[in-house]
Design a protein around this motif. Structure first.
Motif, PDB file in Angstrom:
ATOM      1  N   VAL A 147     -40.500 -80.102 -48.480  1.00 37.43           N
ATOM      2  CA  VAL A 147     -40.823 -79.595 -47.150  1.00 37.43           C
ATOM      3  C   VAL A 147     -41.860 -80.512 -46.515  1.00 37.43           C
ATOM      4  O   VAL A 147     -42.877 -80.805 -47.142  1.00 37.43           O
ATOM      5  N   THR A 148     -41.601 -80.965 -45.326  1.00 40.00           N
ATOM      6  CA  THR A 148     -42.622 -81.692 -44.579  1.00 40.00           C
ATOM      7  C   THR A 148     -42.899 -80.899 -43.302  1.00 40.00           C
ATOM      8  O   THR A 148     -42.332 -79.833 -43.091  1.00 40.00           O
ATOM      9  N   ASP A 149     -43.779 -81.419 -42.462  1.00 36.70           N
ATOM     10  CA  ASP A 149     -44.102 -80.716 -41.220  1.00 36.70           C
ATOM     11  C   ASP A 149     -42.891 -80.574 -40.323  1.00 36.70           C
ATOM     12  O   ASP A 149     -42.851 -79.698 -39.462  1.00 36.70           O
ATOM     13  N   SER A 150     -41.929 -81.460 -40.496  1.00 36.12           N
ATOM     14  CA  SER A 150     -40.795 -81.419 -39.571  1.00 36.12           C
ATOM     15  C   SER A 150     -39.458 -81.161 -40.259  1.00 36.12           C
ATOM     16  O   SER A 150     -38.484 -80.847 -39.597  1.00 36.12           O
ATOM     17  N   THR A 151     -39.411 -81.260 -41.594  1.00 37.02           N
ATOM     18  CA  THR A 151     -38.109 -81.296 -42.260  1.00 37.02           C
ATOM     19  C   THR A 151     -38.045 -80.404 -43.484  1.00 37.02           C
ATOM     20  O   THR A 151     -39.028 -80.275 -44.221  1.00 37.02           O
ATOM     21  N   LEU A 152     -36.886 -79.802 -43.681  1.00 41.37           N
ATOM     22  CA  LEU A 152     -36.588 -79.086 -44.917  1.00 41.37           C
ATOM     23  C   LEU A 152     -35.442 -79.827 -45.600  1.00 41.37           C
ATOM     24  O   LEU A 152     -34.372 -79.965 -45.010  1.00 41.37           O
ATOM     25  N   ARG A 168     -38.139 -76.248 -38.625  1.00 39.49           N
ATOM     26  CA  ARG A 168     -37.901 -77.438 -39.444  1.00 39.49           C
ATOM     27  C   ARG A 168     -36.469 -77.904 -39.199  1.00 39.49           C
ATOM     28  O   ARG A 168     -35.569 -77.087 -39.046  1.00 39.49           O
ATOM     29  N   THR A 169     -36.284 -79.194 -39.223  1.00 37.61           N
ATOM     30  CA  THR A 169     -34.929 -79.743 -39.199  1.00 37.61           C
ATOM     31  C   THR A 169     -34.382 -79.730 -40.615  1.00 37.61           C
ATOM     32  O   THR A 169     -35.082 -80.119 -41.548  1.00 37.61           O
ATOM     33  N   TRP A 170     -33.161 -79.252 -40.785  1.00 34.46           N
ATOM     34  CA  TRP A 170     -32.553 -79.249 -42.129  1.00 34.46           C
ATOM     35  C   TRP A 170     -31.908 -80.598 -42.392  1.00 34.46           C
ATOM     36  O   TRP A 170     -31.185 -81.130 -41.535  1.00 34.46           O
ATOM     37  N   ASP A 230     -43.568 -69.728 -41.905  1.00 40.27           N
ATOM     38  CA  ASP A 230     -43.893 -71.072 -42.385  1.00 40.27           C
ATOM     39  C   ASP A 230     -44.452 -71.050 -43.816  1.00 40.27           C
ATOM     40  O   ASP A 230     -45.062 -72.010 -44.263  1.00 40.27           O
TER      41      ASP A 230
END
Lengths: 203, 582
Positions: free
Chosen positions: B199-204, B259-261, B520
């Motif tokens: 998991v990042t701030d923008s992505t899963l 999050r963007t998958w 989150d």
């Protein structure tokens, strides 16, 4: 039918007035009596229920009819539980477990019944293990069955919520076969449950 | 617990070793009393998160005794009946049921002052069932200072929090020694103390595993659903992120949660022994938050084990050979696969057979896992029922020698019952070899192992054939099936392998739904727990009659039918039994 099922004669909230109000009461009192047990909140109602006579299976794998179990010639207490239930059922079952001890000599004539609302997972073997976990005596019956039959029983007690994870913490008491049921909604101490029992029997 | 987490736990312990002095002193007293000076441990070992974990999850003290506590004022409970994890769950995030709201007790939740987060508030108000008392509480934001070790110990023992509020009587008041309390608190400090990998701030990040030997058609059918779902999901997320949070006129409570998958394809090639290394290599290259769907041609065990070791949820893979016992913490399966079918068949045979005049039962299988696993399960379960007249025959014959094989099986005084754990190839040869079912009373097959073979090929044997069928019957339409078909049509996905595609859709939509509840708080344990709760909520697209999980349950569909071929019935199948839950 509706009249039969939900003939609510009496509705009161034990211990602490209206539910939402109770919260403030609890916290208001708290700081002064640190070690006093927090007050319990449960609602009490009296109602008539007509459970269907379905074929169920007990924790020993024996086929039983629900009417035969509920037809016990003496006082009876009933709960809906399931063995993998996270918060609600362990507390409900612990209350029954503790009530076994607190009932004293009356235990001999009381029947306790716990019906699984997760019947596909709760096989007789799992219920048997659960019964041991809660030190169930011979007067405590654990029942499972088909999904449809167990749903019908829950509906008859106005206890069906679709998803088992949303089931309410209900305890039902009745003095004798055919008598009205006392419906307790919430968690109580074992002492309160036994007091409810005596209140029912002394009437 | 991973090594990384342990190191982390130890590091977090250092600053408060001073605070643990009381505990150490108590420990030393005990030690001197036992005269066994060899057991004296260095001061650093005074609290141990591993021991705390056992108290938390199992209610067992380091001494081996059960934890004792009191709930509801006077109800004595012990660790096997009720422990921390029963209610607060393995994740520490608690749970919300209609009757009880169990607040989170993760390290950040306890050791930070409580502040209301709008995303959490939205969830509590509109997405969760709450008892009335909690509804009132949610609307009346309560602040609470961060716990210290001593105020936390007091809350666990007496049920009074640092503001003086009395906790709900449902929260057990635990009788723990200072030493044991130290272990427990050390463990509580590790709960969700490090962010989950993948998991990042923008992505899963997710991955989908496909093993060697999977039919390319099945594989592409699954990927078509996965790709279309993820594409649509990301389009929606992008739209949501463009609008809110950045405009004074529009407030969004979930800006932190979007999050963007990203879905990675983890293809496993070669023999199964090499899969663990391949999985590790993929995981090192890009850690993922969870495995989504997936197909296995044979055993799923290497993937199951990988998920347990790395604490990666593996959500609803397609496999006939799941790990049935012991149940893992991280893989959720649709069913127990061939083991379930064999056990349901054992139950059916036990019920229908005449005990007084036992018909011989012969099971035929090849020496591979699709054969051994159900054969072993049938033998075991029949033995449990006291049925021992079961003979095993390994099929080694090549196709042209098959007629002789079947002829030998027929040399019984009484026509035997045949159970064939065989795939489509063998069955086609068999159907050609046997012109009529004479000589056999019944022939039992696994519908799963037919792998889409046309039932008409069994025409010769039609009257004698029964199949284990762990699915919804063809005419049991489940309303959601129409919605999934409509969704596939709108995404222009060809319906080539409906069961696989429907089940893939289920895995995706259930995970998507569960992630909404996480807001989150990207904890893998919490994700699994939400899925345990929510699987029952009408997401079932209809391959199975009913899907349901619960805490610790790992197999969503629990039973199987036994069916017969019938030209008149819809789908060519007729139920010969009720839904059997072995």
């Amino acid at each position: 039918m509706l009249g039969m099922r939900a003939l609510v004669v009496n509705l009161c909230v034990a211990a602490f007035g209206v539910m939402g109000f109770g919260v403030m009461g609890v916290y208001g009192q708290a700081s002064h009596h640190e070690h006093e047990p927090a007050p319990e909140r449960y609602a009490r109602a009296v109602a008539a229920y007509a459970p269907p006579d379905v074929a169920l299976v007990d924790q020993h794998g024996a086929a039983v009819s629900l009417h035969a179990v509920l037809g016990h010639d003496g006082p009876l207490m009933l709960q809906f539980i399931f063995t993998t239930c996270p918060a609600v059922c362990p507390v409900l079952s612990s209350i029954f477990s503790a009530a076994q001890e607190q009932l004293g000599p009356d235990l001999a004539r009381v029947r306790l019944v716990s019906i699984s609302i997760d019947p596909e997972h709760d096989t007789p073997a799992r219920l048997h293990a659960y019964a041991r976990q809660f030190k169930a005596g011979p007067q405590w019956h654990f029942l499972t069955g088909t999904r449809a039959d167990v749903a019908a029983v829950q509906k008859a007690f106005d206890a069906y919520r679709g998803n088992k994870m949303r089931h309410p913490p209900l305890t039902f008491l009745r003095a004798a076969p055919g008598a009205l049921w006392v419906r307790l909604d919430g968690f109580m101490s074992a002492q309160s449950l036994v007091a409810e029992y005596h209140r029912l029997m002394d009437r | 617990m991973t090594a990384e987490k342990q190191t982390h736990a130890r590091r977090r312990l250092l600053p408060w070793i001073g605070l643990a002095a009381v505990g150490i002193a108590a420990a030393l007293l005990v030690i001197s009393a036992t005269k066994d000076s060899a057991s004296a441990r260095p001061a650093q070992a005074a609290t141990d998160a591993e021991l705390g974990q056992r108290i938390y999850r199992e209610g067992i003290l380091p001494s081996g005794e059960l934890v004792r506590a009191t709930v509801q004022g006077d109800v004595a409970v012990e660790g096997s009946q009720l422990n921390c994890a029963s209610c607060h769950r393995r994740s520490g995030f608690g749970a919300s049921e209609e009757a009880a709201y169990v607040p989170p007790i993760t390290a950040p939740a306890l050791y930070q002052a409580r502040q209301e987060q709008r995303g959490d508030l939205f969830r509590q108000l509109f997405q969760e069932v709450q008892p009335n008392t909690t509804r009132a509480r949610v609307r009346d934001p309560r602040v609470r200072p961060a716990y210290t070790d001593s105020t936390l110990a007091a809350a666990i023992r007496t049920g009074t929090d640092p503001t003086g509020r009395v906790l709900d009587p449902m929260m057990p008041r635990y009788a723990l020694s200072d030493e044991d309390m130290g272990h427990l608190i050390a463990y509580l400090k590790t709960l969700w103390a490090t962010p989950s990998p993948g998991v990042t701030d923008s992505t899963l990040h997710f991955a989908t595993v496909v093993t060697e030997g999977v039919d390319p058609g099945e594989r592409e059918a699954m990927h078509a659903v996965l790709d279309a779902y993820v594409k649509r999901k990301n389009t929606d997320t992008r739209r949501l992120m463009q609008r809110p949070g950045f405009s004074p006129l529009y407030k969004d409570d979930f800006t932190e949660a979007y999050r963007t998958w990203v879905l990675h394809r983890w293809d496993l090639n070669g023999p199964a022994q090499t899969w663990p290394d391949q999985l590790d290599a993929y995981y090192r290259k890009q850690p993922v938050f969870a495995l989504l769907s997936g197909i296995g041609a044979g055993t799923w065990k290497p993937i199951h084990d990988f998920c347990e070791q790395n604490e990666v949820p593996c959500l609803f893979p397609h496999t006939d050979l799941p790990v049935v016992s012991p149940p893992g913490a991280y893989t959720l399966y649709f069913s127990r696969g061939l083991t379930l079918e064999a056990e349901a068949l054992a139950r059916y045979l036990y019920i229908t057979l005449d005990e007084a005049d036992p018909t011989p039962i012969i099971q035929v299988y090849r020496d591979d896992e699709q054969g051994r696993v159900p054969a072993q399960a049938l033998r075991q379960r029949l033995a449990d029922y006291g049925v021992t007249h079961l003979e095993d025959r390994l099929l080694e014959a090549s196709a042209h020698r098959m007629p002789a094989f079947w002829d030998r099986l027929r040399q019984h005084e009484k026509p035997p019952i045949l159970v064939l754990w065989l795939g489509a190839d063998d069955l086609e040869t068999l159907a050609a070899a046997l012109t009529a079912p004479d000589g056999f009373r019944h022939v039992y097959l696994s519908h799963t192992l037919l792998r889409g073979m046309a039932l008409s090929k069994l025409h010769n044997l039609a009257d004698a054939v029964y199949l284990t069928y762990p699915f919804a019957l063809p005419w049991q339409e489940i309303p959601r099936a129409y919605r999934v078909r409509a969704w596939m049509r709108s995404r222009r996905i060809e319906r080539t392998h409906e069961p696989i595609q429907f089940n893939t859709y289920f895995a995706l939509s259930a995970t998507d739904h569960a992630l909404v509840h996480l807001v989150d708080h990207f904890s893998r344990d919490y994700l699994v727990e939400i899925l345990e709760h929510e699987t029952e909520n009408a997401l079932n697209p209809g391959v199975f009659p009913h899907l349901s999980l619960g805490p610790g349950q790992r197999f969503a569909s629990k039973g199987s039918y036994i069916v017969q071929l019938s030209e008149a019935a819809p789908g060519g199948l007729e139920a010969a039994s009720d839904w059997i839950i072995p």
